[in-house]
Design a protein around this motif. Structure first.
Motif, PDB file in Angstrom:
ATOM      1  N   PHE B  42      32.136  56.661  46.398  1.00  0.00           N
ATOM      2  CA  PHE B  42      31.634  55.344  46.015  1.00  0.00           C
ATOM      3  C   PHE B  42      32.359  54.816  44.772  1.00  0.00           C
ATOM      4  CE2 PHE B  42      28.596  53.230  43.121  1.00  0.00           C
ATOM      5  CZ  PHE B  42      28.280  52.109  43.871  1.00  0.00           C
ATOM      6  N   THR B  44      35.327  55.855  43.502  1.00  0.00           N
ATOM      7  CA  THR B  44      36.759  55.664  43.734  1.00  0.00           C
ATOM      8  C   THR B  44      37.038  54.382  44.508  1.00  0.00           C
ATOM      9  OG1 THR B  44      36.846  58.051  43.978  1.00  0.00           O
ATOM     10  CG2 THR B  44      38.835  56.835  44.559  1.00  0.00           C
ATOM     11  N   PHE B  45      36.265  54.139  45.562  1.00  0.00           N
ATOM     12  CA  PHE B  45      36.610  53.026  46.441  1.00  0.00           C
ATOM     13  C   PHE B  45      35.931  51.720  46.085  1.00  0.00           C
ATOM     14  CE2 PHE B  45      38.322  56.444  48.950  1.00  0.00           C
ATOM     15  CZ  PHE B  45      39.486  55.858  49.430  1.00  0.00           C
ATOM     16  N   LEU B  46      34.785  51.758  45.405  1.00  0.00           N
ATOM     17  CA  LEU B  46      34.109  50.497  45.106  1.00  0.00           C
ATOM     18  C   LEU B  46      34.064  50.168  43.611  1.00  0.00           C
ATOM     19  CD1 LEU B  46      31.108  50.470  47.613  1.00  0.00           C
ATOM     20  CD2 LEU B  46      33.415  49.635  47.912  1.00  0.00           C
ATOM     21  N   LEU B  48      35.772  51.526  40.864  1.00  0.00           N
ATOM     22  CA  LEU B  48      37.052  51.410  40.154  1.00  0.00           C
ATOM     23  C   LEU B  48      37.768  50.077  40.427  1.00  0.00           C
ATOM     24  CD1 LEU B  48      38.643  54.994  40.123  1.00  0.00           C
ATOM     25  CD2 LEU B  48      37.547  53.733  38.268  1.00  0.00           C
ATOM     26  N   PRO B  49      37.862  49.627  41.682  1.00  0.00           N
ATOM     27  CA  PRO B  49      38.506  48.317  41.892  1.00  0.00           C
ATOM     28  C   PRO B  49      37.808  47.200  41.123  1.00  0.00           C
ATOM     29  CG  PRO B  49      38.253  49.442  43.983  1.00  0.00           C
ATOM     30  CD  PRO B  49      37.525  50.267  42.965  1.00  0.00           C
ATOM     31  N   LEU B  50      36.471  47.256  41.084  1.00  0.00           N
ATOM     32  CA  LEU B  50      35.719  46.221  40.377  1.00  0.00           C
ATOM     33  C   LEU B  50      36.035  46.260  38.877  1.00  0.00           C
ATOM     34  CD1 LEU B  50      33.566  44.035  40.768  1.00  0.00           C
ATOM     35  CD2 LEU B  50      31.836  45.772  40.311  1.00  0.00           C
ATOM     36  N   LEU B  51      36.032  47.468  38.315  1.00  0.00           N
ATOM     37  CA  LEU B  51      36.339  47.597  36.884  1.00  0.00           C
ATOM     38  C   LEU B  51      37.775  47.165  36.607  1.00  0.00           C
ATOM     39  CD1 LEU B  51      34.651  50.999  35.965  1.00  0.00           C
ATOM     40  CD2 LEU B  51      33.824  48.677  35.558  1.00  0.00           C
ATOM     41  N   ALA B  52      38.688  47.505  37.538  1.00  0.00           N
ATOM     42  CA  ALA B  52      40.100  47.161  37.341  1.00  0.00           C
ATOM     43  C   ALA B  52      40.286  45.657  37.199  1.00  0.00           C
ATOM     44  CB  ALA B  52      40.936  47.703  38.502  1.00  0.00           C
ATOM     45  N   VAL B  53      39.508  44.878  37.972  1.00  0.00           N
ATOM     46  CA  VAL B  53      39.628  43.415  37.892  1.00  0.00           C
ATOM     47  C   VAL B  53      39.387  42.949  36.458  1.00  0.00           C
ATOM     48  CG1 VAL B  53      38.645  41.213  38.643  1.00  0.00           C
ATOM     49  CG2 VAL B  53      38.945  43.066  40.288  1.00  0.00           C
ATOM     50  N   ALA B  55      39.298  44.791  33.640  1.00  0.00           N
ATOM     51  CA  ALA B  55      40.219  45.392  32.674  1.00  0.00           C
ATOM     52  C   ALA B  55      41.558  44.652  32.670  1.00  0.00           C
ATOM     53  CB  ALA B  55      40.427  46.869  33.004  1.00  0.00           C
ATOM     54  N   GLU B  56      42.077  44.365  33.853  1.00  0.00           N
ATOM     55  CA  GLU B  56      43.363  43.664  33.939  1.00  0.00           C
ATOM     56  C   GLU B  56      43.248  42.229  33.423  1.00  0.00           C
ATOM     57  OE1 GLU B  56      46.373  44.792  35.037  1.00  0.00           O
ATOM     58  OE2 GLU B  56      45.615  46.816  35.362  1.00  0.00           O
ATOM     59  N   PHE B 264      44.396  37.973  37.436  1.00  0.00           N
ATOM     60  CA  PHE B 264      43.156  38.742  37.320  1.00  0.00           C
ATOM     61  C   PHE B 264      42.076  37.956  36.587  1.00  0.00           C
ATOM     62  CE2 PHE B 264      45.760  42.366  38.564  1.00  0.00           C
ATOM     63  CZ  PHE B 264      44.896  43.016  39.410  1.00  0.00           C
TER      64      PHE B 264
END
Lengths: 278, 299
Positions: B42, B44-46, B48-53, B55-56, B264
């Motif tokens: 959960f 890794t796939f959901l 982290l992408p949300l946090l990456a948005v 953070a970037e 982003f």
């Protein structure tokens, strides 16, 4: 059962039905039929040639292969996730439950660039994966990762309600007859979840095959290697090859229709078997 | 009926019920292995992408963030996204109510076929959803020459974007309301009519209060998809900056220009929209669950 002619009591049938059919025809059905009219203008030989050119066939293999694999991975982890959410209490469970639907709510383009940032060579995950020799971004593996992301809620949300409604009697009966927990899971619980798992698999697969936004950023889109079928349609359109684009679209549409029928059948089966399990 | 989007299901999750029964309890180690593995998946796939948005988006600081989302091109993309959703959502609400009224409150042959047809846009690739309007309204399409003569632009213009958005969001409200209204039956409406209410009064005073939460649920999911649609809109947009770019398309353009922080930043607005959508959705679900508990306790 005796059939008598039922008089319509509630008003507005003509109006609501007329609006529904008119709206569906104008927005969905008539425009969709354009695909088949346009594709048939090529004639059978032209259609076959456009639908089976090497680059297109390579894209089918990638799209369908990666979609199957992603759906299978989602079945395994989706079942575990649904199991944790329904059967165990742990801190943060309600937040996890709410966030499972993120792929439905997060625009695909946003998911696409976020996954690319994560798995790029300098990304949070990519930097470690590169060290052990795994490249995800701009390879077919990237396509798989994006399709896994999009498919997560389908399996969880089809298995979860079935698991919640599962009567404990079956497991208690199995246990009292001397079955171990593993045996009970494999022979009692899993068969009852099978229709829901298959439905979730089919839904995740159907979604993955047509997925575009989240894939194109991370795939690298190298012809013959990491180019998905929906992108082929876009590329052909940009080259003003309308007949070619439409041919590939017609192939995909037919497959979607078949999947839709299979999913409907699976859901009827799933509904029947959970009725029985109650 | 195809479960492609979440539906408002009552009474969620009673984990304790299962943990109380020894027959349904797993050993400690098994339990925590399942939890840890599924949560790792959960995250890794959901997550982290949300946090990456976010953070970037913040990588170059607040000032750059604010500049990126207040640029004229970004603002016009936001306006177009609001416009497309503002047209598509109300139309699909109207459609959803009409379809649910016809399907749930009346009997006719071919009902199951109609329900399947309503779901059809969910099974069609977004790219094909855009393509069909190019085939109908594009320069080479059925109405292309006629539209050209009358100087009407649909493809590579705003009407095409609105049409594509409507197509991909057609089923949301209908699929939420049909099962809900079917489960509620017809007695209340019939009683209202017998007591002398008009059809419209019956709908606004009896049906509408009964379906308001389901309707809201459908509306927020419909809106999220309408504002976030990428593939279908991308085909019909023509990507004209400041004119036919929606927010997701603007994200793509910025990203392809290697302007990652700005891409982003705009994407983070869409991610916020997703979080707001999920929050409202969860609140409605909790409300539905607690009202079921109330009914059970009262009984």
């Amino acid at each position: 059962m005796q059939r008598t002619k039922v008089r319509r009591v509630l008003p507005g049938f003509g109006l609501s039905m007329g609006f529904t059919l008119g709206y569906m025809s104008l927005i969905v059905l008539i425009p969709l039929s354009a695909v088949f009219f346009k594709a048939s203008s090529l004639g059978p030989e032209g259609f076959w040639a456009a639908a089976t050119s090497p680059r297109v066939v390579a894209s089918y293999k990638l799209s369908f292969g990666a979609s199957l694999l992603a759906a299978a991975i989602n079945v395994v982890f989706g079942l575990m996730l649904a199991w944790s959410l329904v059967r165990y209490s742990f801190p943060g469970r309600r937040i996890v439950d709410a966030l499972v639907d993120l792929p439905f709510a997060l625009p695909t383009a946003v998911a696409g660039i976020a996954l690319t940032a994560l798995y790029a060579k300098n990304g949070w995950l990519g930097q470690y994966l590169t060290q052990i020799g795994i490249d995800v971004a701009f390879t077919p593996l990237g396509v798989l990762v994006a399709l896994i992301f999009e498919g997560v809620p389908f399996v969880v949300r089809t298995v979860q309600p079935v698991l919640e409604d599962l009567d404990l009697e079956f497991e208690e009966a199995a246990a009292s007859l001397g079955a171990t927990r593993v045996q009970t899971f494999r022979r009692v619980v899993l068969p009852m979840l099978a229709p829901a798992l298959l439905t979730g698999f089919a839904l995740a697969f159907a979604r993955a095959v047509g997925e575009y936004g989240s894939v194109i950023f991370i795939a690298g889109n190298i012809p013959m290697v990491s180019e998905i079928t929906p992108l082929i349609i876009i590329t052909k359109l940009e080259q003003y090859d309308y007949a070619g684009a439409t041919t590939v679209a017609a192939v995909m549409l037919v497959i979607s229709f078949i999947l839709l029928l299979i999913i409907n059948g699976l859901q009827a089966w799933s509904a029947r078997s959970s009725e029985r399990a109650r | 009926m195809t479960v492609v989007t979440p539906t408002l299901s009552a009474a969620r999750s009673r984990a304790t019920r299962f943990e109380d029964s020894p027959a349904a309890r797993e050993p400690f180690l098994v339990k925590w292995t399942v939890i840890v593995v599924s949560i790792a998946f959960f995250v890794t796939f959901l997550v982290l992408p949300l946090l990456a948005v976010f953070a970037e988006a913040m990588r170059k600081g607040w000032a750059a963030y604010l500049t990126a989302i207040t640029q004229p091109d970004a603002l016009s993309a936001i306006r177009l996204t609001l416009l497309a959703a503002g047209i598509a959502v109300p139309l699909n609400v109207l459609f959803g109510i009409a379809a649910a009224w016809a399907v749930a409150k009346h009997d006719f042959r071919g009902k199951q076929l109609l329900i399947t047809l309503i779901d059809l846009p969910f099974s069609v690739s977004p790219v094909i959803a855009g393509l069909i309007y190019v085939l109908v309204f594009g320069a080479q399409g059925w109405f292309g020459p006629w539209l050209y003569e009358h100087d009407i632009k649909i493809i590579f213009a705003v009407p095409g974007i609105v049409l594509a958005t409507i197509f991909v969001t057609v089923p949301f409200v209908a699929r939420e309301l049909i099962p809900l209204m079917q489960s509620q039956g017809r007695e209340e409406e019939e009683a209202a009519l017998v007591l002398g209410a008009s059809g419209l009064q019956t709908f606004t005073r009896v049906t509408l209060p009964n379906i308001k939460w389901g309707l809201l649920y459908g509306v927020i999911l419909c809106n999220a998809r309408a504002m976030g649609e990428f593939g279908a809109v991308s085909v019909v947009s023509g990507h004209i900056r400041g004119q036919t770019n929606t927010m997701p398309l603007h994200v793509e353009i910025l990203y392809n220009e290697y302007n990652f922080a700005a891409a982003f930043a705009v994407a983070s607005l869409l991610a916020l929209l997703a979080l707001v959508t999920l929050t409202i959705k969860t609140m409605i679900e909790w409300r539905a669950a607690s009202s079921v508990v109330e009914i059970e306790e009262a009984a």
